[in-house]
Scaffold this motif. Structure first.
Motif, short mmCIF file in Angstrom:
data_model
loop_
_atom_site.label_atom_id
_atom_site.label_comp_id
_atom_site.label_asym_id
_atom_site.label_seq_id
_atom_site.Cartn_x
_atom_site.Cartn_y
_atom_site.Cartn_z
N PHE A 93 0.46 -1.05 0.01
CA PHE A 93 -0.23 0.05 0.44
C PHE A 93 0.57 1.22 -0.53
O PHE A 93 0.31 2.05 -0.35
CB PHE A 93 -1.00 0.36 1.56
N VAL A 94 2.04 0.78 0.35
CA VAL A 94 2.99 2.69 0.33
C VAL A 94 3.26 2.74 -0.44
O VAL A 94 3.45 3.83 -1.32
CB VAL A 94 3.86 2.15 2.15
N THR A 95 3.88 1.56 -0.92
CA THR A 95 4.66 1.28 -2.17
C THR A 95 3.81 1.99 -3.69
O THR A 95 4.28 2.67 -4.62
CB THR A 95 5.55 0.29 -2.67
N THR A 96 2.11 1.86 -3.31
CA THR A 96 1.65 1.48 -4.60
C THR A 96 1.14 3.61 -4.44
O THR A 96 1.23 3.81 -5.37
CB THR A 96 0.42 1.44 -4.34
N THR A 97 1.42 3.84 -2.86
CA THR A 97 1.12 5.22 -2.22
C THR A 97 2.28 6.18 -2.87
O THR A 97 1.63 7.05 -3.95
CB THR A 97 0.96 5.74 -1.12
N GLY A 98 3.22 6.10 -2.85
CA GLY A 98 4.56 6.57 -3.19
C GLY A 98 4.25 6.80 -5.01
O GLY A 98 5.06 7.86 -5.39
N ALA A 99 4.25 5.88 -5.52
CA ALA A 99 4.20 5.66 -6.72
C ALA A 99 2.77 6.41 -7.69
O ALA A 99 2.62 6.99 -8.80
CB ALA A 99 3.72 4.00 -7.49
N ILE A 100 1.83 6.04 -6.74
CA ILE A 100 0.58 7.70 -7.26
C ILE A 100 1.37 8.22 -7.62
O ILE A 100 0.83 9.69 -8.36
CB ILE A 100 -0.20 7.31 -7.02
N VAL A 101 1.47 9.34 -6.24
CA VAL A 101 2.24 10.94 -6.31
C VAL A 101 2.82 10.97 -6.98
O VAL A 101 2.91 12.06 -7.99
CB VAL A 101 2.03 10.90 -4.94
N LEU A 156 0.12 0.43 -11.05
CA LEU A 156 0.00 -0.86 -11.76
C LEU A 156 0.54 -2.06 -10.84
O LEU A 156 0.10 -3.48 -10.17
CB LEU A 156 -0.58 -1.46 -12.62
N ASN A 157 1.91 -2.88 -10.66
CA ASN A 157 2.98 -3.97 -10.48
C ASN A 157 2.81 -3.59 -8.49
O ASN A 157 2.46 -4.38 -8.15
CB ASN A 157 4.16 -3.04 -10.72
N HIS A 158 2.76 -2.01 -8.21
CA HIS A 158 2.85 -2.78 -6.71
C HIS A 158 1.37 -2.50 -6.63
O HIS A 158 0.87 -3.80 -5.00
CB HIS A 158 3.03 -1.09 -5.94
N MET A 159 0.06 -2.34 -7.08
CA MET A 159 -0.85 -2.94 -6.71
C MET A 159 -1.74 -4.36 -6.33
O MET A 159 -2.38 -5.42 -5.55
CB MET A 159 -2.21 -2.00 -7.51
N GLY A 160 -0.69 -4.77 -7.81
CA GLY A 160 -1.09 -5.99 -8.06
C GLY A 160 -0.10 -6.91 -6.81
O GLY A 160 -0.40 -8.13 -6.11
N GLY A 161 1.04 -6.13 -5.99
CA GLY A 161 1.96 -6.82 -5.12
C GLY A 161 1.11 -7.12 -4.14
O GLY A 161 0.99 -7.65 -3.38
N ALA A 162 -0.23 -5.96 -3.58
CA ALA A 162 -1.40 -5.84 -2.93
C ALA A 162 -1.65 -7.19 -2.53
O ALA A 162 -1.75 -7.61 -1.63
CB ALA A 162 -1.56 -4.13 -2.15
N ARG A 218 0.17 13.72 -15.73
CA ARG A 218 -0.40 13.76 -16.48
C ARG A 218 -1.81 12.87 -17.10
O ARG A 218 -2.02 12.91 -18.07
CB ARG A 218 0.63 12.87 -17.58
N GLY A 219 -2.24 11.81 -16.86
CA GLY A 219 -3.31 11.38 -17.28
C GLY A 219 -4.64 10.95 -16.07
O GLY A 219 -3.62 11.59 -14.51
N ASP A 220 -5.67 9.13 -15.89
CA ASP A 220 -5.54 9.36 -15.24
C ASP A 220 -4.48 8.29 -14.22
O ASP A 220 -3.56 7.60 -14.91
CB ASP A 220 -7.12 8.48 -15.96
N VAL A 221 -4.90 7.91 -13.04
CA VAL A 221 -4.22 7.54 -12.48
C VAL A 221 -4.62 5.71 -12.05
O VAL A 221 -5.90 5.59 -12.57
CB VAL A 221 -4.42 7.48 -10.52
N ALA A 222 -3.76 5.29 -12.41
CA ALA A 222 -4.17 4.03 -12.47
C ALA A 222 -4.79 2.80 -11.25
O ALA A 222 -5.20 3.43 -10.25
CB ALA A 222 -2.90 2.62 -13.16
N LYS A 223 -5.37 2.32 -12.04
CA LYS A 223 -7.01 1.30 -11.19
C LYS A 223 -6.93 -0.02 -11.07
O LYS A 223 -7.14 0.13 -12.33
CB LYS A 223 -8.56 2.24 -11.25
N LEU A 224 -6.91 -0.89 -10.66
CA LEU A 224 -8.09 -2.11 -10.55
C LEU A 224 -9.21 -2.25 -11.23
O LEU A 224 -9.92 -1.80 -10.85
CB LEU A 224 -7.28 -2.99 -9.48
#
Length: 219
Positions: free
Chosen positions: A157-165, A173-179, A213-219
């Motif tokens: 969740f934390v690394t996904t957070t950093g990637a979103i920001v 997407l990689n880290h969401m999959g990791g979660a 630059r565009g929409d944030v990735a989502k599952l």
């Protein structure tokens, strides 16, 4: 830009504490990781007073989780932001809640929460820069390895957070999959995404050039 004192309002706190579908006991460390990635160390420090309860044992557990989130966001957002956030946090932390011994971590990425992410990123070894794969293994393995404060799921969740920001959607997407690999549900992952976007928007980020630059990735 939004000042720290203007961002941490009662309405802001109510929203982040009660964000729908968010995993329990996570709002504060996810918010802190997002603020760190936004390079808002003073806001990370301001958040602390709204996290502590006055019970030393519980406060020590909570602040260790928050500090661990700042450490674990480093591979995605960069160490300088983490340094400034942790130093700012220290100025607001009661002495009895400070730690003085380093956390035990491992360099064996196979045992870390990010191992599945790195397995999917084997192409880094063929990037034309051999040290890229080594750097990724070292960063994710060392920072992500300890799960005494944050679980594997929470680490992702934390690394996904950093990637979103930082707007690196492939990494999101990689880290969401990791979660998901660590037991998170799609609803939980998307709730983390939603909370991080909310924090970023409150801090002034927008899509199409205003931070993303565009929409944030989502599952």
């Amino acid at each position: 830009m939004t000042l720290a004192s203007e961002l941490i309002t009662p309405a802001f706190l109510t929203c982040i504490k009660n964000y729908p579908e968010l995993p329990g006991d996570s709002w504060y460390f996810i918010t802190a990781a997002a603020l760190c990635a936004l390079n808002r160390p003073e806001t990370v420090a301001d958040l602390l007073q709204h996290v502590l309860s006055g019970d030393t044992k519980e406060d020590l557990r909570v602040i260790r989780r928050l500090r661990e989130a700042l450490i674990k966001v480093a591979p995605v957002t960069g160490l300088p932001k983490v340094i400034t956030s942790l130093l700012a946090l220290k100025t607001r932390t009661p002495p009895e809640l400070l730690d003085h011994d380093p956390t035990i971590r491992t360099k064996d990425f196979v045992e870390t929460p990010a191992s599945a992410v790195l397995e999917r990123a084997k192409g880094l070894n063929e990037s034309g820069t051999p040290d890229l794969g080594a750097a990724a293994r070292l960063m994710y393995a060392f920072f992500g390895s300890n799960t005494s404060a944050l679980s594997g799921k929470e680490t992702m969740f934390v690394t996904t957070t950093g990637a979103i920001v930082t707007d690196v959607q492939r990494i999101v997407l990689n880290h969401m999959g990791g979660a998901l690999n660590h037991g998170a549900t799609i609803k939980e992952v998307n709730a983390v995404r939603g909370l991080v976007i909310f924090v970023c928007e409150q801090a002034g980020m927008t899509t199409n050039g205003g931070g993303w630059r565009g929409d944030v990735a989502k599952l």
